[in-house]
Design a protein around this motif. Sequence first.
Motif, short mmCIF file in Angstrom:
data_model
loop_
_atom_site.label_atom_id
_atom_site.label_comp_id
_atom_site.label_asym_id
_atom_site.label_seq_id
_atom_site.Cartn_x
_atom_site.Cartn_y
_atom_site.Cartn_z
N LEU A 133 80.50 57.34 3.57
CA LEU A 133 80.27 55.90 3.47
C LEU A 133 78.79 55.62 3.19
O LEU A 133 78.45 54.74 2.39
N GLY A 134 77.92 56.39 3.85
CA GLY A 134 76.49 56.22 3.65
C GLY A 134 76.07 56.52 2.22
O GLY A 134 75.20 55.84 1.65
N ALA A 135 76.67 57.55 1.63
CA ALA A 135 76.36 57.91 0.25
C ALA A 135 76.75 56.78 -0.71
O ALA A 135 76.00 56.45 -1.64
N ILE A 136 77.90 56.17 -0.45
CA ILE A 136 78.38 55.07 -1.31
C ILE A 136 77.48 53.85 -1.14
O ILE A 136 77.08 53.22 -2.12
N ARG A 137 77.14 53.53 0.11
CA ARG A 137 76.23 52.41 0.35
C ARG A 137 74.89 52.66 -0.34
O ARG A 137 74.28 51.74 -0.90
N GLY A 138 74.44 53.92 -0.29
CA GLY A 138 73.17 54.29 -0.92
C GLY A 138 73.17 54.04 -2.42
O GLY A 138 72.19 53.56 -2.99
N VAL A 139 74.29 54.38 -3.07
CA VAL A 139 74.42 54.15 -4.51
C VAL A 139 74.34 52.65 -4.80
O VAL A 139 73.67 52.22 -5.75
N TYR A 157 80.74 46.34 3.07
CA TYR A 157 82.11 45.92 2.74
C TYR A 157 82.66 46.70 1.55
O TYR A 157 83.79 47.23 1.60
N VAL A 158 81.85 46.80 0.51
CA VAL A 158 82.32 47.49 -0.71
C VAL A 158 82.59 48.96 -0.41
O VAL A 158 83.61 49.52 -0.84
N ALA A 159 81.72 49.61 0.36
CA ALA A 159 81.91 51.02 0.70
C ALA A 159 83.19 51.23 1.50
O ALA A 159 83.95 52.16 1.24
N ALA A 160 83.43 50.34 2.47
CA ALA A 160 84.65 50.45 3.29
C ALA A 160 85.90 50.27 2.45
O ALA A 160 86.88 51.02 2.59
N MET A 161 85.89 49.29 1.54
CA MET A 161 87.06 49.05 0.68
C MET A 161 87.24 50.20 -0.32
O MET A 161 88.37 50.61 -0.61
N PHE A 162 86.14 50.71 -0.82
CA PHE A 162 86.15 51.82 -1.77
C PHE A 162 86.88 53.02 -1.17
O PHE A 162 87.82 53.57 -1.77
N ILE A 163 86.47 53.40 0.03
CA ILE A 163 87.08 54.56 0.70
C ILE A 163 88.52 54.26 1.11
O ILE A 163 89.41 55.12 0.96
N LEU A 189 90.35 49.55 -8.50
CA LEU A 189 89.00 49.75 -7.98
C LEU A 189 87.94 49.32 -9.00
O LEU A 189 86.94 48.70 -8.64
N LYS A 190 88.18 49.61 -10.25
CA LYS A 190 87.23 49.23 -11.30
C LYS A 190 87.06 47.71 -11.35
O LYS A 190 85.94 47.20 -11.46
N SER A 191 88.17 46.99 -11.26
CA SER A 191 88.12 45.52 -11.26
C SER A 191 87.40 45.01 -10.02
O SER A 191 86.58 44.09 -10.09
N PHE A 192 87.72 45.63 -8.88
CA PHE A 192 87.11 45.24 -7.60
C PHE A 192 85.60 45.42 -7.64
O PHE A 192 84.83 44.54 -7.25
N LEU A 193 85.14 46.56 -8.15
CA LEU A 193 83.71 46.85 -8.21
C LEU A 193 83.00 45.89 -9.16
O LEU A 193 81.90 45.41 -8.87
N THR A 194 83.62 45.61 -10.29
CA THR A 194 83.02 44.68 -11.25
C THR A 194 82.87 43.30 -10.62
O THR A 194 81.82 42.65 -10.77
N GLU A 195 83.89 42.88 -9.89
CA GLU A 195 83.87 41.56 -9.25
C GLU A 195 82.83 41.49 -8.13
O GLU A 195 82.10 40.51 -7.99
N GLU A 196 82.77 42.55 -7.30
CA GLU A 196 81.91 42.53 -6.12
C GLU A 196 80.45 42.87 -6.42
O GLU A 196 79.55 42.41 -5.71
#
Length: 199
Positions: A133-139, A157-163, A189-196
Amino acid sequence: MTYRKGEQTKALIVQKASTLFNCQGYVASSISDIMHETGLRKGGIYNHFQSKEELMLSAFSYSTETMTHYFTEALTGAKGCMERLLAIASVFEGLAKGKFMPGGCPVMNAAIEADDTDPLMRQQAIHAMDQLLGAIRGVIESGKRKGEVREDADAEYVAAMFISMLEGALMLSKLYGDPVYMERSIRHLKSFLTEELGS
């Protein structure tokens, strides 16, 4: 020479046990199973590990280090926040297709199995998940600093939903023996990331 051989034997036990535990489960796998996989006698295993739990923790650590290697490999050459996040997702897609680690994600498997039955293993699983989760938040935070991600994006939030999306999709793909669940999840996930994250 003896020391080197002993270290090689220990490494072999950990490697074989990590695959066995990840595929068959930590509780379900017996010392007899490990003996069968390694070709060693019980004494040969307990010469290196004081208990099955010690071997379990070593095997889990080996599994998570192996996964870290695959994540690092996937991220090599990936540029920009979105590309890096999708590179991480590609490892989960590989797991759903039976690549990388037999048995799927070792963190998810350990987390589900340990739950309240094995506090030490649960702590190890939490630690491994914290790192992911930390790695994703870091990105995401890096993307913010570079102006690739909008400033008000909630990295936690995004990291938690991603995982959650990827681990859930991996579970369904394993359960039904069909990677289509992962493919659908990554499409969403691609749509979610673009939106968030969109700047």
